[in-house]
Design a protein around this motif. Structure first.
Motif, short mmCIF file in Angstrom:
data_model
loop_
_atom_site.label_atom_id
_atom_site.label_comp_id
_atom_site.label_asym_id
_atom_site.label_seq_id
_atom_site.Cartn_x
_atom_site.Cartn_y
_atom_site.Cartn_z
N UNK A 81 0.69 -1.40 0.08
CA UNK A 81 0.04 -0.11 -0.09
C UNK A 81 0.86 1.26 -0.01
N UNK A 82 2.03 1.33 0.74
CA UNK A 82 2.60 2.60 0.88
C UNK A 82 3.53 2.95 -0.54
N UNK A 83 3.45 1.89 -1.47
CA UNK A 83 4.53 1.82 -2.81
C UNK A 83 3.66 2.01 -3.94
N UNK A 84 2.83 2.82 -4.04
CA UNK A 84 2.10 2.85 -5.24
C UNK A 84 2.31 3.98 -6.01
N UNK A 85 2.17 4.21 -7.32
CA UNK A 85 2.50 4.98 -8.13
C UNK A 85 1.40 5.44 -9.30
N UNK A 86 1.32 6.53 -9.82
CA UNK A 86 0.16 6.95 -10.67
C UNK A 86 0.35 6.01 -11.97
N UNK A 87 -0.68 5.78 -12.84
CA UNK A 87 -0.53 4.99 -13.82
C UNK A 87 -0.75 5.98 -15.00
N UNK A 88 0.17 6.42 -15.82
CA UNK A 88 0.18 7.27 -17.10
C UNK A 88 0.49 6.66 -18.27
N UNK A 89 -0.08 7.25 -19.25
CA UNK A 89 0.29 6.94 -20.47
C UNK A 89 1.31 7.98 -21.54
#
Length: 422
Positions: A267-275
């Motif tokens: 949970x603390x290690x998430x990042x945005x998903x972008x294209x």
């Protein structure tokens, strides 16, 4: 998505002293699951949680009523989060469980491990866009990516029975190959044996046949993540893969790490998903606000090679690869699961979804020898003077991974390693 709670508190320490060492893979904030027994015994496999250099036997500690990992994985996220909290509280400094639970600890050095759950089905995807582009250029310079790549997660059904645990060696595969200038194929051992740096996403809750899982619910059906090396015989594959795809080139062995790092721990290690600008956006069934905001996993991955000569001379393994998942993966784990089930396919607890080779944008982040050597044209020179284009007998290949971020305690994935036998 999974929430950050008291189990992630960077101030929380364990009464298991080794878990408090800086940089250890298994601090109290991690608590990954696996299956173990005492080395050399014929005991049944038990469910364990890694804490420092120890394994907590969940049945012996009285916090699990089953030794069947797949049953535990099938529980809804609320029950899994409650179990995580119970384990974390029991292992925390000052816990009233210390006296009793200390008797349920087994040193990892005294354990043997197996595949962390019963894998009924395995699907391998192709999410690493840099890998797909580099490999595509070797075969199709004018069109590295096929037209569907940026629209649909590409995958194929693999072989679950040959998934092996870290430390279990395997024999070099045999099969048909055909040289470009040969009139007919020949049969023999693969001469272009390669590794593939991947993550394995383990399914938790099942879905019923005919009932798709929406993108916003997909992570509730994921139990966790492990390291995954989907070994590849490149020369066998080049001859056999058209028109149906990989077969003998992939089904001889796939190595997983002994531990599943849970979605809760990540949970603390998430990042945005972008294209990238100009790329098509996902179709609606693959698009959701939560997935856009934090669908990617911020995991660092490395690959190490140790040859038989290096091992005999006491030389440390040589690092081949250092990269980050967030830079490599074109699709998120939630998108893979949503796509896999959109046609009504029913996934079961323990099913494994391979990410595909996770190569970064630079050569030192490449997740296979096929890329590092430009298709075998440019050999890698090792510190002892040996050279490699592909793996040779006696080579040991190890994957490692971890998550690290300000305000959170570093957690690791253990290791996924195996040695190629003649």
């Amino acid at each position: 998505m999974y929430d950050i709670d008291a189990t992630h508190d960077p101030k929380r320490k364990s009464w298991v002293e080794s878990a408090n060492a800086a940089g250890h893979d298994f601090p109290i904030q991690n608590l990954p699951f696996g299956r173990f027994r005492r080395a050399g015994s014929a005991d049944a496999w038990r469910i364990g949680v890694a804490i420092g250099d120890q394994v907590l036997d969940l049945r012996a500690a009285g916090v699990a009523s089953t030794d069947d990992m797949n049953v535990l994985m099938a529980a809804p996220p609320s029950q899994r989060s409650a179990l995580r909290a119970t384990i974390s509280n029991g292992l925390a400094e000052g816990s009233a469980q210390q006296a009793a639970w200390s008797k349920a600890l087994v040193p990892q050095a005294q354990c043997e491990f197996t595949v962390p759950c019963r894998v009924g089905d395995y699907t391998d995807f192709y999410t690493g866009i840099h890998h797909a582009t580099t490999i595509g250029k070797l075969f199709r310079p004018d069109q590295p990516l096929m037209p569907n790549y940026k629209w649909v997660p590409i995958g194929y059904h693999g072989r679950a029975s040959s998934i092996i645990v870290s430390g279990q060696d395997f024999k070099r595969p045999k099969g048909q190959t055909k040289a470009p200038d040969a009139a007919e194929p020949s049969f023999g051992p693969s001469k272009r044996l390669d590794y593939e740096l991947e993550l394995g996403f383990y399914v938790g809750q099942a879905n019923e046949l005919g009932e798709p899982v929406g993108i916003d619910d997909a992570e509730a059906h994921l139990f966790g993540v492990g390291l995954f090396n989907d070994w590849s015989a490149r020369d066998l594959q080049a001859w056999e893969y058209q028109p149906l795809g990989p077969f003998l080139a992939k089904n001889f062995a796939s190595t997983v790490s002994p531990w599943i790092v849970t979605m809760e721990a990540l949970a603390p290690f998430r990042a945005p998903f972008t294209r990238p600008e100009g790329d098509p956006q996902p179709l609606p069934y693959l698009d959701g606000a939560a997935n856009r905001e934090q669908g990617q996993l911020d995991i660092t991955l490395e690959v190490y090679l140790q040859t038989a000569k290096m091992r005999a001379a006491g030389q440390a393994p040589h690092r081949l690869t250092h990269g980050r998942v967030a830079e490599a993966a074109y699709w998120t784990a939630a998108q893979l699961l949503a796509h896999h089930t959109v046609n009504g396919c029913n996934l079961q607890p323990g099913d494994l979804l391979g990410s595909g080779t996770l190569s970064g944008p630079t050569l030192d982040a490449a997740g296979s020898l096929m890329e590092l050597t430009l298709g075998g044209k440019q050999a890698i020179e090792l510190p002892n003077g040996e050279k490699r284009t592909f793996l040779e007998d006696g080579d040991t290949l190890a994957l490692r991974g971890w998550c690290q971020r300000d305000g959170a305690v570093r957690i690791g994935f253990g290791e996924a390693s195996a040695t190629v036998l003649a």
